[in-house]
Design an enzyme around this catalytic site. Structure first.
Site, PDB file in Angstrom:
ATOM      1  N   GLY A  13      11.213  -2.861   9.097  1.00 25.61           N
ATOM      2  CA  GLY A  13       9.624  -3.049   9.241  1.00 25.61           C
ATOM      3  C   GLY A  13       9.182  -3.250   9.883  1.00 25.61           C
ATOM      4  O   GLY A  13       8.746  -4.411  10.303  1.00 25.61           O
ATOM      5  N   ARG A  16       5.765  -3.325  13.100  1.00 27.99           N
ATOM      6  CA  ARG A  16       4.871  -3.672  12.414  1.00 27.99           C
ATOM      7  C   ARG A  16       4.849  -4.803  12.422  1.00 27.99           C
ATOM      8  O   ARG A  16       5.663  -5.525  12.601  1.00 27.99           O
ATOM      9  CB  ARG A  16       3.717  -3.263  12.013  1.00 27.99           C
ATOM     10  N   ASP A  60      12.802   3.785   3.183  1.00 28.52           N
ATOM     11  CA  ASP A  60      12.361   3.130   2.380  1.00 28.52           C
ATOM     12  C   ASP A  60      13.297   1.861   1.591  1.00 28.52           C
ATOM     13  O   ASP A  60      13.732   2.634   1.141  1.00 28.52           O
ATOM     14  CB  ASP A  60      11.582   4.220   0.562  1.00 28.52           C
ATOM     15  N   SER A 139       9.779 -16.393   3.235  1.00 23.70           N
ATOM     16  CA  SER A 139       8.530 -17.279   3.002  1.00 23.70           C
ATOM     17  C   SER A 139       8.654 -18.844   2.439  1.00 23.70           C
ATOM     18  O   SER A 139       9.531 -18.971   1.769  1.00 23.70           O
ATOM     19  CB  SER A 139       7.629 -16.211   2.499  1.00 23.70           C
ATOM     20  N   TYR A 152       5.563 -11.951  -5.644  1.00 25.35           N
ATOM     21  CA  TYR A 152       6.523 -12.148  -4.605  1.00 25.35           C
ATOM     22  C   TYR A 152       6.626 -13.377  -3.805  1.00 25.35           C
ATOM     23  O   TYR A 152       8.175 -14.074  -3.543  1.00 25.35           O
ATOM     24  CB  TYR A 152       5.021 -12.511  -3.498  1.00 25.35           C
ATOM     25  N   ILE A 185       1.393 -16.646   9.284  1.00 18.88           N
ATOM     26  CA  ILE A 185       1.242 -16.389  10.979  1.00 18.88           C
ATOM     27  C   ILE A 185       0.710 -14.517  10.725  1.00 18.88           C
ATOM     28  O   ILE A 185       0.218 -14.291   9.793  1.00 18.88           O
ATOM     29  CB  ILE A 185       2.710 -15.483  11.183  1.00 18.88           C
TER      30      ILE A 185
END
Ligand code: NDP
Length: 244
Positions: A13, A16, A60, A139, A152, A185
């Site tokens: 990832g 970005r 992917d 996270s 998530y 963030i």
């Protein structure tokens, strides 16, 4: 500073947001970087990094076959992967009763299974070489849970458990595995949230500001660098004090 000279870092990832900042930070520290992304831009972003010898690779991470093939491609082009940063992640938010099977599956596949495929693919080489650094981007919601993010939060909690298990299995072979748990963030992932949600989040951050991708990237740089040689199985929360 060039504390990561001779290192080859694979960052998923990486085109970005947080992944791009991590790629930039590790390149500035002297590492060669393999930017891996589902987006074709991986190649052009890699070409913009400071220093030479970087590469961009399209993959992917939720696809196990693509992940095992990826490591071969990266190692043929750049050399053995010495640092793995599992950063790619997606959200498909909804309250539990409205959450579709496909939203559950895609979040688990990308945020948890992807890191597993890649850790497994690099582990053997790292163990043989008796060194390697793995950082998984989790996270704070993996620690606390979150309304509307059961898929998530479950994936991010699973990623912490994966990190600790890998740390225990590989520590004696010189391989470290740690996680970072960012709070709120400012990236494309969060800019789409409704304004009142963003305001509410800001109210809960003692530091009084959103984090930047660079705030997270600097912690990753520390974890893969020589200063963290005796740190493994840890979760470093990067959230301006939101969760204590
Ligand atoms: P972004 O959405 O800005 O960037 C994520 C990158 O990962 C994108 O380039 C995306 O491509 C890529 N990606 C998505 N799915 C895949 C896949 N299956 N295979 C390969 N690449 C993929 O996210 P952030 O920078 O905000 O987040 C990075 C990480 O940090 C994520 O794991 C996220 O969960 C975590 N995080 C972020 C927080 C935040 O506040 N931003 C807070 C806590 C954790 P594409 O654009 O095509 O989707």
């Amino acid at each position: 500073m060039s504390e990561l000279i001779d290192q080859i870092a694979l960052v998923t990832g990486g085109t970005r947001g947080i992944g791009r900042a991590i790629s930039q930070e590790l390149a500035e520290a002297g590492s060669r970087v393999a930017i891996v992304d589902i987006l074709e831009e991986a190649k052009s972003v890699a070409a913009e990094l400071p220093g030479t010898g970087h590469g961009g690779f399209v993959c992917d991470v939720s696809n196990p076959a693509e992940c095992s093939e990826l490591i071969g491609r990266v190692e043929e082009t750049l050399g053995p992967v010495t640092i793995l940063v599992n950063n790619a992640g997606i959200t498909r938010d909804n309250i539990l009763v409205r959450l579709k099977d496909t939203d559950w599956d895609s979040v688990i596949d990308t945020n948890l299974s992807g890191p597993f495929y890649l850790v497994r693919a690099v582990a053997r080489g790292m163990m043989k070489r008796r060194s390697g650094k793995i950082v998984n981007v989790s996270s704070v919601v993996g620690l606390t849970g979150n309304r509307g993010q059961s898929n998530y939060a479950a994936a991010k909690a699973g990623l912490i458990a994966l990190t600790k298990s890998v740390a225990q299995e590989l520590a004696a072979r010189g391989v470290q595995a740690n996680a970072v748990a960012p709070g709120f963030i400012a990236t494309d992932l969060t800019s789409g949230l409704p304004e009142e949600v963003q305001r509410d989040m800001l109210d809960r951050i003692p530091a009084g500001r959103l984090g930047s991708p660079e705030d997270v990237a600097k912690v990753v740089r520390f974890l893969v660098g020589p200063g963290a040689a005796y740190v493994t199985g840890q979760v470093i929360v990067v959230d301006g004090g939101m969760v204590m």
